[in-house]
Design a protein around this motif. Structure first.
Motif, PDB file in Angstrom:
ATOM      1  N   ARG A  97       0.813  -1.216   0.000  1.00 37.48           N
ATOM      2  CA  ARG A  97       0.000   0.000   0.000  1.00 37.48           C
ATOM      3  C   ARG A  97       0.845   1.263   0.000  1.00 37.48           C
ATOM      4  NH1 ARG A  97      -4.686   0.592   4.443  1.00 37.48           N
ATOM      5  NH2 ARG A  97      -5.587  -1.019   3.107  1.00 37.48           N
ATOM      6  N   TYR A  98       1.914   1.270   0.803  1.00 40.36           N
ATOM      7  CA  TYR A  98       2.668   2.507   1.003  1.00 40.36           C
ATOM      8  C   TYR A  98       3.997   2.563   0.254  1.00 40.36           C
ATOM      9  CZ  TYR A  98      -0.732   2.892   4.770  1.00 40.36           C
ATOM     10  OH  TYR A  98      -1.902   2.940   5.488  1.00 40.36           O
ATOM     11  N   CYS A  99       4.521   1.409  -0.165  1.00 42.76           N
ATOM     12  CA  CYS A  99       5.820   1.382  -0.836  1.00 42.76           C
ATOM     13  C   CYS A  99       5.738   0.691  -2.190  1.00 42.76           C
ATOM     14  CB  CYS A  99       6.859   0.673   0.034  1.00 42.76           C
ATOM     15  SG  CYS A  99       7.073   1.395   1.671  1.00 42.76           S
ATOM     16  N   GLY A 100       4.518   0.531  -2.713  1.00 45.52           N
ATOM     17  CA  GLY A 100       4.332  -0.210  -3.958  1.00 45.52           C
ATOM     18  C   GLY A 100       5.127   0.331  -5.123  1.00 45.52           C
ATOM     19  N   ALA A 101       5.249   1.657  -5.218  1.00 41.61           N
ATOM     20  CA  ALA A 101       5.942   2.265  -6.360  1.00 41.61           C
ATOM     21  C   ALA A 101       7.432   1.976  -6.345  1.00 41.61           C
ATOM     22  CB  ALA A 101       5.706   3.767  -6.361  1.00 41.61           C
ATOM     23  N   SER A 102       7.989   1.646  -5.185  1.00 40.55           N
ATOM     24  CA  SER A 102       9.433   1.417  -5.096  1.00 40.55           C
ATOM     25  C   SER A 102       9.806  -0.052  -5.261  1.00 40.55           C
ATOM     26  CB  SER A 102       9.966   1.930  -3.755  1.00 40.55           C
ATOM     27  OG  SER A 102       9.517   1.115  -2.690  1.00 40.55           O
ATOM     28  N   LEU A 103       8.820  -0.950  -5.335  1.00 40.57           N
ATOM     29  CA  LEU A 103       9.097  -2.383  -5.402  1.00 40.57           C
ATOM     30  C   LEU A 103       9.549  -2.801  -6.799  1.00 40.57           C
ATOM     31  CD1 LEU A 103       5.985  -3.677  -3.414  1.00 40.57           C
ATOM     32  CD2 LEU A 103       8.350  -3.603  -2.595  1.00 40.57           C
ATOM     33  N   HIS A 104      10.533  -3.695  -6.841  1.00 40.34           N
ATOM     34  CA  HIS A 104      10.987  -4.226  -8.116  1.00 40.34           C
ATOM     35  C   HIS A 104       9.988  -5.263  -8.641  1.00 40.34           C
ATOM     36  CE1 HIS A 104      15.352  -3.290  -6.684  1.00 40.34           C
ATOM     37  NE2 HIS A 104      14.804  -2.253  -7.261  1.00 40.34           N
ATOM     38  N   PRO A 105       9.763  -5.296  -9.941  1.00 37.88           N
ATOM     39  CA  PRO A 105       8.933  -6.370 -10.490  1.00 37.88           C
ATOM     40  C   PRO A 105       9.682  -7.703 -10.417  1.00 37.88           C
ATOM     41  CG  PRO A 105       9.906  -5.077 -12.261  1.00 37.88           C
ATOM     42  CD  PRO A 105      10.256  -4.376 -10.985  1.00 37.88           C
ATOM     43  N   GLY A 106       8.946  -8.805 -10.531  1.00 39.62           N
ATOM     44  CA  GLY A 106       9.605 -10.112 -10.536  1.00 39.62           C
ATOM     45  C   GLY A 106       9.053 -11.046  -9.484  1.00 39.62           C
ATOM     46  N   ALA A 107       9.777 -12.130  -9.257  1.00 42.33           N
ATOM     47  CA  ALA A 107       9.285 -13.226  -8.417  1.00 42.33           C
ATOM     48  C   ALA A 107       9.123 -12.842  -6.952  1.00 42.33           C
ATOM     49  CB  ALA A 107      10.234 -14.419  -8.528  1.00 42.33           C
ATOM     50  N   THR A 108       9.870 -11.821  -6.490  1.00 41.77           N
ATOM     51  CA  THR A 108       9.770 -11.441  -5.081  1.00 41.77           C
ATOM     52  C   THR A 108       8.787 -10.299  -4.851  1.00 41.77           C
ATOM     53  OG1 THR A 108      11.675  -9.955  -5.319  1.00 41.77           O
ATOM     54  CG2 THR A 108      12.110 -12.203  -4.531  1.00 41.77           C
ATOM     55  N   HIS A 109       8.150  -9.817  -5.913  1.00 41.83           N
ATOM     56  CA  HIS A 109       7.119  -8.794  -5.712  1.00 41.83           C
ATOM     57  C   HIS A 109       5.982  -9.435  -4.923  1.00 41.83           C
ATOM     58  CE1 HIS A 109       3.965  -5.852  -6.515  1.00 41.83           C
ATOM     59  NE2 HIS A 109       4.917  -5.013  -6.894  1.00 41.83           N
ATOM     60  N   PRO A 110       5.450  -8.754  -3.904  1.00 41.43           N
ATOM     61  CA  PRO A 110       4.397  -9.362  -3.088  1.00 41.43           C
ATOM     62  C   PRO A 110       3.216  -9.910  -3.885  1.00 41.43           C
ATOM     63  CG  PRO A 110       5.173  -7.345  -2.065  1.00 41.43           C
ATOM     64  CD  PRO A 110       5.856  -7.427  -3.392  1.00 41.43           C
ATOM     65  N   SER A 111       2.896  -9.281  -5.006  1.00 43.69           N
ATOM     66  CA  SER A 111       1.768  -9.754  -5.812  1.00 43.69           C
ATOM     67  C   SER A 111       2.052 -11.106  -6.451  1.00 43.69           C
ATOM     68  CB  SER A 111       1.423  -8.729  -6.899  1.00 43.69           C
ATOM     69  OG  SER A 111       2.502  -8.596  -7.819  1.00 43.69           O
ATOM     70  N   GLN A 112       3.333 -11.491  -6.538  1.00 41.59           N
ATOM     71  CA  GLN A 112       3.718 -12.764  -7.149  1.00 41.59           C
ATOM     72  C   GLN A 112       3.920 -13.868  -6.114  1.00 41.59           C
ATOM     73  OE1 GLN A 112       3.712 -12.949 -10.590  1.00 41.59           O
ATOM     74  NE2 GLN A 112       2.888 -10.895 -10.217  1.00 41.59           N
ATOM     75  N   LEU A 113       3.828 -13.532  -4.850  1.00 43.82           N
ATOM     76  CA  LEU A 113       4.008 -14.516  -3.785  1.00 43.82           C
ATOM     77  C   LEU A 113       2.649 -15.055  -3.357  1.00 43.82           C
ATOM     78  CD1 LEU A 113       6.601 -12.542  -1.608  1.00 43.82           C
ATOM     79  CD2 LEU A 113       7.087 -14.454  -3.155  1.00 43.82           C
ATOM     80  N   PRO A 114       2.572 -16.331  -2.987  1.00 47.48           N
ATOM     81  CA  PRO A 114       1.291 -16.888  -2.527  1.00 47.48           C
ATOM     82  C   PRO A 114       0.835 -16.184  -1.255  1.00 47.48           C
ATOM     83  CG  PRO A 114       3.093 -18.415  -2.090  1.00 47.48           C
ATOM     84  CD  PRO A 114       3.666 -17.327  -2.935  1.00 47.48           C
ATOM     85  N   ARG A 115      -0.449 -15.845  -1.192  1.00 45.49           N
ATOM     86  CA  ARG A 115      -0.958 -15.142  -0.004  1.00 45.49           C
ATOM     87  C   ARG A 115      -0.934 -16.052   1.226  1.00 45.49           C
ATOM     88  NH1 ARG A 115      -0.314 -10.054  -1.496  1.00 45.49           N
ATOM     89  NH2 ARG A 115      -1.758  -9.234   0.085  1.00 45.49           N
ATOM     90  N   GLU A 116      -1.092 -17.336   1.014  1.00 46.80           N
ATOM     91  CA  GLU A 116      -0.985 -18.270   2.129  1.00 46.80           C
ATOM     92  C   GLU A 116       0.482 -18.358   2.556  1.00 46.80           C
ATOM     93  OE1 GLU A 116      -1.913 -22.942   3.302  1.00 46.80           O
ATOM     94  OE2 GLU A 116      -2.263 -22.221   1.262  1.00 46.80           O
ATOM     95  N   GLY A 117       0.747 -18.067   3.804  1.00 44.70           N
ATOM     96  CA  GLY A 117       2.126 -18.104   4.282  1.00 44.70           C
ATOM     97  C   GLY A 117       2.895 -16.827   4.010  1.00 44.70           C
ATOM     98  N   LEU A 118       2.187 -15.740   3.660  1.00 43.66           N
ATOM     99  CA  LEU A 118       2.832 -14.445   3.410  1.00 43.66           C
ATOM    100  C   LEU A 118       2.547 -13.523   4.589  1.00 43.66           C
ATOM    101  CD1 LEU A 118       4.322 -12.474   1.468  1.00 43.66           C
ATOM    102  CD2 LEU A 118       2.060 -11.877   0.538  1.00 43.66           C
TER     103      LEU A 118
END
Length: 255
Positions: A97-118
């Motif tokens: 929510r607050y740092c989304g613009a600074s996140l790198h795209p790719g496998a470690t982006h939170p949107s690419q990680l399973p929500r279960e266990g995150l």
């Protein structure tokens, strides 16, 4: 390195680590956060925190940890583990929510990680009683400080509070089966944790979020590697893990 273990072993003599499981303990967490984030650093507005309690929408989905100074019964520090809601990809974690613009795209982006266990490590705060301001390390995490309570032996354990809070919350993450941990940290704190042996992966650029902060990612698998490769880190967890396991049994986190 040996000195850290010698300090952290008597830690439980002076401090009690608790997994929060009562309204009373949760109030203590909110009071520390108000003291640190509102009154001292002005990250949040005091008028938005009625009753002297700093709270937000993520508290209900979090596991909160609290450290109490035994002899004074003072709340020394707190930290929380926000658990992503399974099956709800629209419910963003604070890092998104607050740092989304600074996140790198790719496998470690939170949107690419399973929500279960995150999960996200958040709201690390050490009470001002147990730290002092010093140069660029002036922050809610604190640094070594001048003792105002306790004896000299106790005092030498105070600089370990922020480290112990991190060890605590990572131990909780393992018990709660949270495989992926995210955190937004000050660069100096990330450097200190790396020196201790944590291999946090920076997953975005430094951004201005209550000062300079960078996003990081850590996994249970990496924690196992770090413990195997860094004897000091393994020894520290050998002290902390049994304390957290006992708390997890007491509070029902372990069924």
């Amino acid at each position: 390195m040996k000195n850290f273990k010698e300090l952290i072993e008597p830690f439980s003599k002076y401090f009690q680590i608790q997994i929060v499981d009562t309204p009373d303990l949760l109030q203590k967490v909110h009071q520390i956060r108000y003291e640190v984030f509102c009154k001292e650093f002005h990250f949040e507005r005091e008028e938005d925190c009625p009753g002297g309690l700093e709270q937000d929408d993520y508290d209900d989905q979090s596991i909160h940890c609290l450290i109490i100074h035994r002899s004074s019964n003072s709340s020394a520090g707190c930290i929380r583990l926000i658990q992503a809601r399974e099956g709800d990809s629209q419910q963003l974690l604070p890092i998104e929510r607050y740092c989304g613009a600074s996140l790198h795209p790719g496998a470690t982006h939170p949107s690419q990680l399973p929500r279960e266990g995150l999960c996200e490590i958040s709201r690390l705060a050490v009470s001002s009683i147990f730290r002092r301001r010093r140069g660029e390390s002036e922050s809610p995490a604190g640094t070594a400080q001048e003792a105002v309570i306790g004896n000299e032996v106790e005092y030498r354990t105070f600089p370990l509070l922020s480290l112990t809070l991190f060890l605590t919350v990572l131990s909780v993450a393992t018990i709660a089966r949270q495989r992926h941990s995210l955190a937004v940290m000050e660069p100096w704190l990330a450097r200190q944790l790396r020196i201790m042996g944590f291999s946090f992966q920076q997953i975005g650029e430094i951004a201005d979020y209550h000062g300079a902060r960078a996003p990081f990612h850590y996994t249970v698998e990496q924690a196992l590697v770090d413990k195997a490769q860094r004897p000091m880190l393994r020894e520290l967890f050998e002290v902390i893990d049994p304390l957290i396991e006992a708390e997890a049994l007491r509070t029902g986190l372990i069924k």
